[in-house]
Design a protein around this motif. Structure first.
Motif, short mmCIF file in Angstrom:
data_model
loop_
_atom_site.label_atom_id
_atom_site.label_comp_id
_atom_site.label_asym_id
_atom_site.label_seq_id
_atom_site.Cartn_x
_atom_site.Cartn_y
_atom_site.Cartn_z
N PRO A 56 -3.57 21.80 9.42
CA PRO A 56 -4.64 21.91 10.52
C PRO A 56 -4.86 20.67 11.12
O PRO A 56 -4.56 19.46 10.44
N ARG A 57 -4.99 20.46 12.57
CA ARG A 57 -5.01 19.21 13.43
C ARG A 57 -5.94 18.43 12.99
O ARG A 57 -5.90 17.29 13.09
N GLY A 58 -7.22 18.97 12.16
CA GLY A 58 -8.30 18.12 11.82
C GLY A 58 -7.57 16.95 10.58
O GLY A 58 -8.10 15.78 10.65
N GLN A 59 -6.50 17.24 10.14
CA GLN A 59 -6.03 16.46 9.07
C GLN A 59 -5.29 15.15 9.66
O GLN A 59 -5.65 13.72 9.47
N THR A 60 -4.80 15.33 10.92
CA THR A 60 -4.15 14.52 11.64
C THR A 60 -5.36 13.26 12.41
O THR A 60 -5.11 12.20 12.40
N GLU A 61 -6.21 14.17 12.74
CA GLU A 61 -7.60 13.57 13.27
C GLU A 61 -8.26 12.69 12.45
O GLU A 61 -8.58 11.36 12.79
N ALA A 62 -8.34 13.06 11.21
CA ALA A 62 -8.98 12.27 10.34
C ALA A 62 -8.07 11.09 9.91
O ALA A 62 -8.75 9.93 9.85
N GLY A 63 -7.12 11.17 9.94
CA GLY A 63 -6.09 10.34 9.51
C GLY A 63 -6.12 9.13 10.65
O GLY A 63 -6.54 7.82 10.47
N LEU A 64 -6.12 9.45 12.02
CA LEU A 64 -6.16 8.69 13.09
C LEU A 64 -7.34 7.95 13.24
O LEU A 64 -7.62 6.56 13.46
N ALA A 65 -8.50 8.58 12.85
CA ALA A 65 -9.75 8.27 12.95
C ALA A 65 -10.03 7.01 12.02
O ALA A 65 -10.92 6.35 12.16
N ILE A 66 -9.42 7.12 10.77
CA ILE A 66 -9.62 5.95 9.77
C ILE A 66 -8.70 4.90 10.57
O ILE A 66 -9.05 3.43 9.99
N GLY A 67 -7.91 4.99 11.48
CA GLY A 67 -7.14 3.84 11.69
C GLY A 67 -5.69 3.72 11.42
O GLY A 67 -5.11 2.75 11.58
N LEU A 68 -5.28 4.82 10.85
CA LEU A 68 -3.80 4.77 10.29
C LEU A 68 -3.10 5.07 11.45
O LEU A 68 -3.10 5.82 12.42
N PRO A 69 -1.85 4.30 11.45
CA PRO A 69 -0.91 4.24 12.39
C PRO A 69 -0.18 5.83 12.37
O PRO A 69 -0.16 6.49 11.26
N ARG A 70 0.20 6.35 13.57
CA ARG A 70 0.56 7.66 13.67
C ARG A 70 1.74 8.07 12.87
O ARG A 70 1.89 8.96 12.16
N LEU A 71 2.95 7.38 12.76
CA LEU A 71 3.90 7.57 11.85
C LEU A 71 3.41 7.92 10.33
O LEU A 71 4.05 8.56 9.71
N TYR A 72 2.60 6.80 10.09
CA TYR A 72 2.19 6.87 8.63
C TYR A 72 1.60 8.25 8.36
O TYR A 72 1.49 8.93 7.32
N VAL A 73 0.35 8.78 9.26
CA VAL A 73 -0.34 9.84 9.14
C VAL A 73 0.60 11.05 9.15
O VAL A 73 0.34 11.86 8.37
N LEU A 74 1.79 10.90 9.81
CA LEU A 74 2.68 12.02 9.89
C LEU A 74 3.44 12.27 8.56
O LEU A 74 3.52 13.12 7.94
N GLY A 75 3.74 11.25 8.05
CA GLY A 75 4.73 10.97 6.91
C GLY A 75 4.06 11.35 5.67
O GLY A 75 4.52 11.62 4.87
N SER A 76 2.78 10.52 5.55
CA SER A 76 1.90 10.45 4.34
C SER A 76 0.86 11.69 4.28
O SER A 76 0.41 11.94 3.27
N ILE A 77 0.35 12.01 5.31
CA ILE A 77 -0.66 12.93 5.21
C ILE A 77 -0.31 14.60 5.68
O ILE A 77 -0.64 15.27 5.04
N VAL A 78 0.31 14.45 6.77
CA VAL A 78 0.73 15.87 7.31
C VAL A 78 1.83 16.52 6.50
O VAL A 78 1.96 17.54 6.05
N LEU A 79 3.07 15.80 6.50
CA LEU A 79 4.28 16.22 5.81
C LEU A 79 3.99 16.69 4.42
O LEU A 79 4.42 17.71 4.15
N PRO A 80 3.28 16.11 3.42
CA PRO A 80 3.25 16.43 2.45
C PRO A 80 2.44 17.61 2.21
O PRO A 80 2.68 18.55 1.30
N GLN A 81 1.48 17.95 3.16
CA GLN A 81 0.75 19.31 3.11
C GLN A 81 1.83 20.39 3.72
O GLN A 81 1.22 21.61 3.45
N ALA A 82 2.72 19.99 4.52
CA ALA A 82 3.60 20.95 4.69
C ALA A 82 4.62 21.54 3.88
O ALA A 82 5.33 22.48 4.40
N LEU A 83 4.71 20.55 2.73
CA LEU A 83 5.65 20.94 1.80
C LEU A 83 5.82 22.44 1.48
O LEU A 83 6.86 22.93 1.08
N PRO A 84 4.61 23.12 1.08
CA PRO A 84 4.52 24.40 0.64
C PRO A 84 5.33 25.47 1.45
O PRO A 84 5.93 26.40 1.14
#
Lengths: 215, 261, 222
Positions: C113-141
């Motif tokens: 869900p987009r909300g995950q990316t948005e939450a990560g960015l809202a905290i101030g995390l860099p895009r690449l980090y958000v993708l790699g550490s927040i989005v990708l792990p949740q895409a694993l299943p």
């Protein structure tokens, strides 16, 4: 690119053969796949095992090996094919297994309530399968079937290994004569890309036509 | 094969019906009889076996013990083809189950042509007449996906009626509908009842039950715990569990009714 | 039917099998690297890069692997950068696998869900980090079963390195049967070996898929 134009007739022949082979293998494969999918739901256990065995054997071995088996192995059992015949046969058998899985997925996606409704009107099981289940299955799977057809067009290129004069073989033939390797192979790649792109668009349109009103 | 000694005006009869799903006993020695033109409403908590009971009447479920008799035919008896039983029993489902790949008209004519042997002309005329009766004549050429839930369910009722059944079964016909669409379906059911159709209805709509039912049956854990006219059941239920269930049900039904008005 | 011939040539066939497995593993690693890089680049880089990469992916997915292998092997040699068959096969297979893997990664991450990316960015995390550490792990299943499936495909696709003369299992089998004049028995043996490699993995896909769906790790709408 002029090397392609110089040999345009050859390339068109190759392309035509590629398409004819792919269509035959897809039609044949659809028939085989449908039968196999229904066989996997049969009440007789040996029929189920046979169908499942067929699907798993094909899906877990390479297409090239299957082609060799048909072209080089079967003569040992007295069945001989021309290279073209072997290619179409092998591709049909290969297609059948993958389509069987696609059909099976589609059958399982038809809601149970449809069977209940048909039964409560008094429709026979055979009629229900034909008129209620299979049409809805088709609506569910036609995108996957379209994709399978495109994969078949790409897979037909293995025909070059046994000498079938499909598109890749024609290109290699021209290359061996003219030594314009990079141009020809690049052009060959782009021809495949163009053909698969056009097929994808065409099949998507057909699918939308089929789905009109349904969704 | 006619049931010897059966009452001529009993349309459906359950005799000691028991049903197991594996080790789970879903119906426990249920006996009841539904007379011609009678309107029966079945209520009870979820899991009480109401849907299963209905599904035993038209053979969608096989009974584990006891027997079901419909219009003199024993359901499941090898001598009686199921199609003949099902031609006498119409069923309306919670999720409509219209055939999405066929138009509304085709949904209605499929059974009459295929099972009753009507010609296409006769079947279509019958179908159009029924569509008028349920109030959606203009939708005949449409596909189900274009209809609202209430319209779909009314079409489903017409489809069941097209088989000219002796009894109509309704399995929570309005439970999947948005509140404002429930009324149109209940109206059709009311009219059907007024016209004298024998009905077995599983529902949570208490107002409907009170208005229309001749008899209410309360099921719990697969057994009949209460049976009687709606006025008595709703005002004075016997067992404490029935009382608790009915209180919750009446409150919810009242809320729904206010949402719709 | 002379089945003894299989035992006599077992060592050769096994050698071919080892080559097949090594090829598949190398291409899998290469393809994963290419696929991840491509998927991330497409999500982060500007429009032009996205279009260019999309075109590249579509070209690879829209043409036969066999042609791609020939293009790498013959084409590079024609422009003066000759590669041996083995590296050429690894490069060709990696690029092909990379295109399909990039779509697997893209699809899996899109399902989160987009909300995950948005939450990560809202905290101030860099895009690449958000993708790699927040989005990708949740895409694993979604991604892991597909990756196993792709590896199974690679095991089979290595057979196309046949056209480069590489001694993977299929070419090895062909050599043996040309020498012993027993095509049927050898081909059956070759088919059985591929089956033994692939079938358990395909069962693994089903198990992993079911396990991961149940795990609740999947925020991704499947």
């Amino acid at each position: 690119m002029d090397v392609v134009l110089d040999n345009l007739a050859l390339f068109l022949h190759g392309l035509a053969l590629t398409l004819v082979v792919s269509m035959s293998a897809s039609l044949g494969g659809s028939a085989v796949g449908l039968v196999a999918a229904l066989a996997r739901m049969a009440r007789a256990a040996p029929l189920r095992w046979l169908a499942t065995g067929y699907v798993e054997l094909i899906r877990n071995t390479p297409g090239l090996v299957q082609l060799f088996l048909v072209y080089l192995g079967l003569p040992r059992l007295g069945i001989r094919f021309s290279p073209l015949g072997a290619l179409v046969t092998a591709l049909t058998i290969n297609n059948g297994a993958y389509i069987a899985e696609i059909v099976r997925g589609g059958l399982q996606a038809v809601p149970r309530g449809q069977l209940d409704a048909a039964a409560s009107i008094g429709l026979s099981r055979r009629f229900t399968l034909r008129e209620v289940v299979l049409p809805q299955t088709l609506h569910a799977i036609h995108p996957a079937l379209a994709n399978q057809f495109i994969q078949t067009v790409l897979a037909s290129s293995v025909g070059t290994v046994v000498g079938v004069e499909e598109l890749t073989q024609v290109a290699l033939f021209v290359e061996s004569r003219t030594y314009r390797t990079v141009e020809i192979l690049a052009a060959l790649t782009l021809v495949y890309v163009a053909v698969t792109f056009l097929l994808a668009v065409l099949l998507r349109r057909l699918g939308q036509r089929l789905d009109r009103g349904y969704r | 094969m006619t049931e010897p000694g059966g009452r001529a005006d009993t349309v459906v009869s359950l005799e000691g019906v028991t049903k197991f799903f594996g080790a789970l006993k879903v119906l426990d020695d249920v006996s009841l009889a539904v007379g011609r033109r009678e309107r029966l409403v079945l209520i009870g908590p979820s899991g009480s076996g109401k849907s299963t009971l209905l599904r035993c009447v038209n053979g969608l479920e096989e009974v584990s013990g006891g027997r079901v008799v419909v219009d003199g035919m024993v359901v499941g008896d090898p001598a009686t083809p199921m199609a003949r039983v099902r031609a006498e029993v119409g069923m309306v489902f919670q999720h409509f189950n219209l055939f999405p790949h066929k138009t509304v008209l085709e949904n209605l004519t499929l059974g009459p042509i295929r099972v009753l042997g009507l010609s296409r002309v006769e079947a279509e005329s019958l179908a159009r007449d029924l569509l008028s009766r349920v109030g959606v004549p203009e939708k005949a050429a449409e596909y189900p996906a274009r209809l609202s839930g209430g319209q779909q369910q009314r079409v489903a009722i017409a489809r069941a009626l097209a088989m000219r059944p002796k009894v109509m079964l309704f399995d929570e016909p309005t439970s999947s509908l948005d509140p404002e669409l429930v009324g149109e379906v209940l109206d059709v059911m009311r009219r059907l009842a007024d016209e004298g159709m024998t009905m077995m209805v599983v529902t949570h709509e208490m107002a409907f039950a009170e208005d229309v039912a001749d008899r209410v049956i309360v099921l719990d854990h697969g057994a009949v715990v209460e049976e009687g006219p709606p006025q008595r059941i709703f005002s004075n239920p016997g067992t404490p569990r029935a009382r608790a269930f009915l209180t919750r049900l009446l409150a919810r039904s009242e809320r729904h009714r206010r949402e719709r008005s | 039917m002379d089945w003894v011939i299989i035992r006599d040539n077992a060592a050769l066939l096994l050698g071919g099998t080892v080559t097949t497995i090594e090829l598949a593993l190398a291409a899998f690693l290469g393809g994963t690297a290419i696929g991840l890089a491509t998927a991330f680049a497409r999500l982060i880089a500007g429009r032009d890069a996205e279009l260019g990469l999309k075109a590249a992916v579509d070209v690879v997915r829209g043409s036969p692997l066999l042609v791609q292998l020939l293009l790498v092997y013959l084409g590079l040699s024609a422009i003066g950068l000759p590669l041996d068959p083995v590296p050429a096969a690894v490069v060709g297979l990696s690029i092909n696998a990379g295109a399909y893997l990039s779509e697997i990664f893209r699809g899996g991450m899109a399902a989160v869900p987009r909300g995950q990316t948005e939450a990560g960015l809202a905290i101030g995390l860099p895009r690449l980090y958000v993708l790699g550490s927040i989005v990708l792990p949740q895409a694993l299943p979604v991604v892991v079963p597909a990756m196993i499936g792709l590896f199974i495909g690679l095991l089979k696709d290595t057979s196309l390195a046949y056209v480069l003369g590489l001694l993977e299992l299929t070419r090895m089998g062909k050599n043996v049967m040309d020498r012993t004049l027993q095509p049927f028995e050898i081909l059956i043996a070759v088919a059985v070996i591929y089956f033994v490699l692939c079938f358990p993995l395909s069962q693994l896909v089903r198990v992993v898929d079911a396990r991961m769906r149940r795990s609740g790790l999947a925020q991704a709408r499947l």
